[in-house]
Design a protein around this motif. Structure first.
Motif, PDB file in Angstrom:
ATOM      1  N   THR A 242      24.475   1.228 -51.355  1.00 61.15           N
ATOM      2  CA  THR A 242      24.180   0.044 -50.549  1.00 61.15           C
ATOM      3  C   THR A 242      25.340  -0.356 -49.647  1.00 61.15           C
TER       4      THR A 242
ATOM      5  N   HIS B  29      21.957   6.969 -48.346  1.00 56.98           N
ATOM      6  CA  HIS B  29      21.724   5.540 -48.127  1.00 56.98           C
ATOM      7  C   HIS B  29      20.263   5.318 -47.803  1.00 56.98           C
ATOM      8  N   ARG B  30      19.402   5.701 -48.707  1.00 57.43           N
ATOM      9  CA  ARG B  30      17.982   5.702 -48.411  1.00 57.43           C
ATOM     10  C   ARG B  30      17.460   4.369 -47.913  1.00 57.43           C
ATOM     11  N   THR B  31      17.705   3.324 -48.679  1.00 52.36           N
ATOM     12  CA  THR B  31      17.156   2.012 -48.328  1.00 52.36           C
ATOM     13  C   THR B  31      17.760   1.498 -47.025  1.00 52.36           C
TER      14      THR B  31
ATOM     15  N   ASP C 130      21.120   6.307 -53.114  1.00 54.44           N
ATOM     16  CA  ASP C 130      20.732   5.048 -52.513  1.00 54.44           C
ATOM     17  C   ASP C 130      21.880   4.054 -52.577  1.00 54.44           C
TER      18      ASP C 130
END
Lengths: 297, 302, 430
Positions: free
Chosen positions: C36, C326-328, C34
């Motif tokens: 950012t 980069h899940r979010t 994840d």
């Protein structure tokens, strides 16, 4: 040419007169055949420069009075066409250089030396050409993935992976063909060179290599085509790196099963064919003597 | 030191040098051809679908299961027969066109020969994808020149099984005869002119010269051309794939190679696809061996 | 000698092969990270007229990058026809895979079974907008109650017909499924240069309404176990109704048997057909063709007069790939593209029907041309069997093969539907 070098001039002249009529007919046939063979290419270029309404006309004309480069513009403005072109050139040249080097050494070994397993190797070279390339895509995909984990430049998503597979696929035929060229170099030359005290290595590079060079050029055409035309591996290996795609994929953008942009396809096909054709014409003479050499061996 | 031992030492030295020269080729071929071929055979023994590839399902060893599935279906046999027939037509067409034009090329002045060769090189140089597409366009039902000239408006060449095969075969011959022609031409040129002159002076007819002088001398060249044509035409992929849109209506224009690709990549049956690939190779091998045997029996060496 | 050696070696070799070496497996997709910052890679479908789509997406990218400094978005347009191979490759090498991708709703269950998609139930169900979407569209993103994608747009098909030809012959659009064939035949008899109705042997989604309209099913499920129903009497009647159109007096197989949806519509665009089955997404391209102003669209009629044949509820989704780092960020980008604002923009650019109920109503009022499609949708769209096996059935071209076999006369309806059912059951069984 089957011209006679000796003999009576009169008889020669007679025969030539009789031959002229036949030769005229043969030449007429030759030109017709050449026209038929070249026609699809002519049509390709013509369609590429026709305006769109003429391309889609139900009554196609073998000429156009309104040539336009619109189709070429469409083909060239497709994302990164220049980059794709450059990538194709890089891969094809790398394959040509590497495969010529490796094939030359192998051909020299297979022709100039007698050793156990030589015939087996020759047969294997034929056999591996029989494996359908398409079937090998899956194992090669995983192999390249593993390679990529240690050497990223040769892994999936990189041009290196394409160079490696095309090198492998063009080698058997290249060795097979080069064998003939090497065999055509007289044994005496080698003996002479050895007597002069030249090492085998020197002989290889200073004597054999220049003599076989025309054959290398001829053989390289086929390796070039192999790498240049491929779209199966480019499609499979270059997963998400658009910057590493090659030319045939750019062409694919217009090849839709349903709604073909024929003009742009033909323009793309023309652009793709030109480099190969140039290469071909450039080595034409050597190709002819080269193929002759390869079959003598 | 006796001559024998010297010769023996020289020979082992030769072997070592030969090995050194061969090493790069062996490395490349072993790693990038032999190993994948081995993997192909291994895969053909497994139930290997997309779930297995991505690790979502366990591997299941089927032994010869994929092969029995293949051989028990009527599809495979139909496709096999089609492939052999199609390849035979293509090889025959390629050899006939190549040989006839090679002979023709020896009978004309250089300018005509250059024209012919340039046209042939053009056909040869055209990438398979591009060539197939151009032919498709020429034979298009509505927009194609051929239908327009023949007055067959709306006739679809790619719909009927035989017209589709015929069209693809014509394209294959178009792009593969140049290799045969140029090789055979080179072969003919390599025959010393004196041999032919002598035969002509002896009063032999053209036909006799062709069959009893040219043909035997050309046999090694012919053998190479034939083998290469068989190998290439048996594995035709792009042309069938592009021109019949992946194998024709309800798959009636499939050949083994396209069938394998469809099974592996379209249907994700990699195991079955690999099995077809293995079978294709074996069939091709068998054909070539039979041919080489016949050749050897008639006194030729590879 | 050598042969005997070979014969002895073979079993040994196969034993070694069987025990020591197995084909490569990817191993489970690594847990997604994840991060950012960095690059978010996005795959979207390439389309016939891509420029307007590209422009809208470029706006979204600019907006997204403005909001997230240090983040770049790389968008690639992949070909629809070869997408299955691209996705398979991406699933097999997560390191080379993108973060976000567009795919068809029929692809979903196969992709999930292949382990390629990330479970996004948590962020998706907490996103208020999702609950404004059509429930049916949302259902198509779920496998076993887990959400794997967000609906981006809806594709439904209806009947396009040529108003000029119909007026000239004094005929009305068909009011039942059974009327289509006689009407089409009559038009072709009067206008031999026109296809009565342009349909195709590979046009699965054109054929399915006939099967459903006759009361048939592709497959039925009992306790989660599917079995083929394409050889039931009702389904056979539907298949017969559809393949009746693929005859020389309506849509000659030589011309039509190889056609899919786009090619079928293409003939209509070219002015060579009196009717066709086309989608909302085809509207802009028909509007830009030679038949502009000479055509109209009505819902495809059902078995009884006044009813609408159940349409295939197609549509495209946006999802996250399992290996995304980069899940979010990736989900936020999906939210942006699939949000109301950008769905509206995509409608204006491409004609794609939005997945929001409110937005759809609003658009249907301002754009009467949408009415036949929304009416079709409102009367109940249907879907292909919701099982991973469908991906296989689809990629093995079971239904197109069946239609083509009937159209080309290779098999009759009963035999062809039977072998299609066998092929489907084989896929369901595995």
């Amino acid at each position: 040419m089957t011209a006679v070098r000796t003999g009576n001039t009169q008889a020669k002249r007679d025969r030539r007169n009789g031959r002229n009529a036949g030769r005229g007919r043969a030449e007429a046939v030759t030109m017709v055949v050449a026209g038929v063979v070249a026609f699809p290419l002519f049509w390709m270029v013509l369609t590429a420069i026709k305006p769109e309404d003429e391309v889609l006309s139900a009554d196609p004309k073998p000429w156009t009075l309104r040539p336009t480069f619109d189709s070429f513009v469409r083909a060239l403005t497709v994302q990164n066409f220049g980059r794709y072109f450059l990538n194709s050139v890089i891969v094809a040249l790398a394959v040509v250089l590497l495969s010529m080097l490796v094939a030359f050494l192998a051909a020299a070994a297979l022709t100039r030396f007698r050793f156990r397993g030589r015939t087996t190797m020759l047969i294997m070279l034929l056999v591996v050409q029989m494996v359908p390339v398409e079937a090998l895509t899956v194992p090669l995909f995983f192999l390249m993935r593993s390679v990529g984990q240690s050497v990223p430049a040769f892994g999936l998503n990189h041009l290196g992976s394409l160079v490696l597979v095309h090198l492998a696929f063009s080698l058997p035929f290249a060795i097979w063909m080069l064998r003939g060229f090497v065999a055509a170099v007289p044994k005496e030359l080698e003996e002479a060179a050895t007597l002069d005290g030249a090492s085998r290595f020197r002989f290889l590079w200073r004597v054999l290599f220049p003599l076989v060079a025309p054959g290398l050029v001829a053989t390289s055409v086929l390796s070039f085509i192999h790498a240049w035309n491929d779209f199966l591996f480019a499609k499979t290996f270059i997963i998400s790196a658009a910057e590493n795609q090659t030319l045939p994929l750019a062409l694919q953008v217009f090849v839709r099963p349903d709604q073909n942009d024929w003009g742009a396809i033909m323009a793309g096909a023309t652009l793709m064919t030109i480099p190969v054709l140039v290469f071909f014409v450039f080595v034409q003479r050597r190709l002819v003597s080269g193929l002759a050499g390869s079959v003598k061996g | 030191m006796s001559t024998a031992t010297r010769r023996a030492r020289a020979r082992s030295g030769e072997g070592r040098t030969a090995l050194a020269y061969l090493a790069p080729a062996l490395l490349v071929l072993g790693a990038l051809l032999a190993y994948p071929v081995y993997q192909l055979v291994v895969i053909s023994f497994y139930d290997y679908g997309q779930e297995q590839v991505s690790g979502g399902a366990p591997l299941e060893f089927l032994g010869l299961g994929n092969y029995t599935t293949l051989f028990s279906g009527s599809r495979f046999w139909a496709v096999l027969a089609q492939t052999v027939g199609f390849a035979a037509v293509c090889v025959a067409g390629t050899l006939l066109a190549g040989a006839a034009l090679a002979v023709l090329a020896t009978r004309v002045r250089p300018w005509a020969r250059t024209c012919l060769f340039l046209a042939a090189l053009g056909a040869w140089a055209t990438p398979a994808v591009a060539g197939s597409t151009v032919w498709l366009f020429l034979f298009d039902a509505n927009l194609g020149l051929v239908n327009n000239v023949l007055g067959l408006d709306g006739f679809s060449w790619t719909y009927g099984k035989w017209t589709a095969f015929g069209l693809v075969a014509a394209e294959v011959v178009w792009c593969s005869f140049p290799f045969a022609m140029i090789t055979l031409y080179a072969g003919i040129k390599a025959i010393p002119g004196e041999v032919l002159e002598a035969a002509a002076l002896d009063g032999a007819s053209t036909r006799r010269i062709a069959t009893s002088v040219l043909l035997p001398l050309l046999r090694p060249v012919l053998a190479v051309v034939t083998i290469q044509s068989v190998i290439w035409d048996f594995k035709v992929f792009t042309q069938i794939y592009v021109m019949t849109n992946g194998g024709g209506i309800a798959g009636r224009n499939l050949t083994l190679n396209v069938y394998a690709y469809q099974q592996a990549f379209a249907a994700s049956e990699y195991g079955l696809g690999a099995a077809i690939g293995v079978v294709t190779t074996l069939v091709l091998l068998a054909i070539t061996v039979v041919y080489l045997r016949a050749l050897r029996r008639s006194g030729e060496e590879l | 000698m050598r042969k005997r050696w070979l014969a002895g070696a073979l079993p040994v070799v196969s034993l070694v092969v069987a025990t020591a070496c197995a084909p490569v497996q990817s191993g489970p997709a690594q847990s997604s990270g994840d991060e950012t910052t960095g690059q978010v890679r996005v795959w979207l479908f390439d389309e016939v007229n891509r420029a307007p789509k590209e422009k809208v997406v470029a706006d979204a990218v600019a907006e997204f990058q403005g909001k997230h400094p240090g983040v770049t978005v790389d968008v690639q347009y992949i070909q629809v026809a070869t997408r299955a191979e691209r996705f398979k490759a991406a699933f097999s090498d997560p390191a080379s895979a993108p973060d976000v991708a567009e795919f068809g709703n029929t692809d979903l269950s196969g992709f999930v079974a292949a382990g390629g998609l990330a479970d996004i139930s948590n962020p998706a169900l907490n996103w208020a907008d999702v609950h404004d979407m059509l429930p049916a569209a949302l259902d198509a993103t779920k496998v076993d109650t887990k959400v794997y994608a967000i609906p981006w747009y809806i594709g439904v098909r209806a009947l396009y017909f040529r108003t000029d030809v119909f007026t000239e012959l004094g005929v009305q659009p068909p009011s039942t499924l059974d009327e289509i064939a006689p009407l089409a035949r009559r038009i072709r008899a009067a206008h031999p240069d026109l296809l009565g109705i342009s349909v195709g042997g590979k046009y699965t989604y054109g054929a399915l309404p006939f099967v459903w309209g006759e009361g048939g099913e592709i497959a039925t499920s009992l306790n989660g176990k599917f079995s083929a129903a394409i050889d039931s009497p009702q389904a056979r009647a539907g298949v017969a109704r559809y393949t009746e159109l693929l005859r020389d007096d309506i849509c000659p197989p030589a011309q039509c048997a190889g056609n899919g949806g786009d090619a079928s519509v293409e003939a209509f665009r070219a002015g060579k057909a009196a009717m066709t089955i086309g989608g909302d997404f085809n509207r802009k391209s028909v509007e830009a063709s030679s038949v502009k102003g000479k055509y109209a669209v009505v819902p495809l009629p059902g078995k009884a007069a006044g009813t609408i044949a159940p349409a295939f509820g197609g549509g495209n989704l946006l999802g996250l790939l399992a290996g995304t780092k980069h899940r979010t960020l990736a989900f936020e980008f999906v939210q942006l593209l699939a949000g109301k604002q950008y769905q509206r923009k995509m409608f204006d650019a491409m004609g794609n029907l939005p997945t929001y109920q409110g937005l759809q109503r609003e658009l249907a009022e301002s754009e009467p041309a949408l009415q036949p499609f929304t009416a079709t949708l409102a009367s109940g769209a249907r879907f292909v069997p919701n099982t991973p096996a469908w991906a296989k059935i689809d990629s093995q071209a079971v239904i197109p093969t069946m239609l083509q076999e009937i159209a080309s006369g290779a098999k009759d309806v009963d035999t062809a539907t039977k072998s299609a059912a066998d092929a489907m059951n084989a896929a369901f069984g595995s």
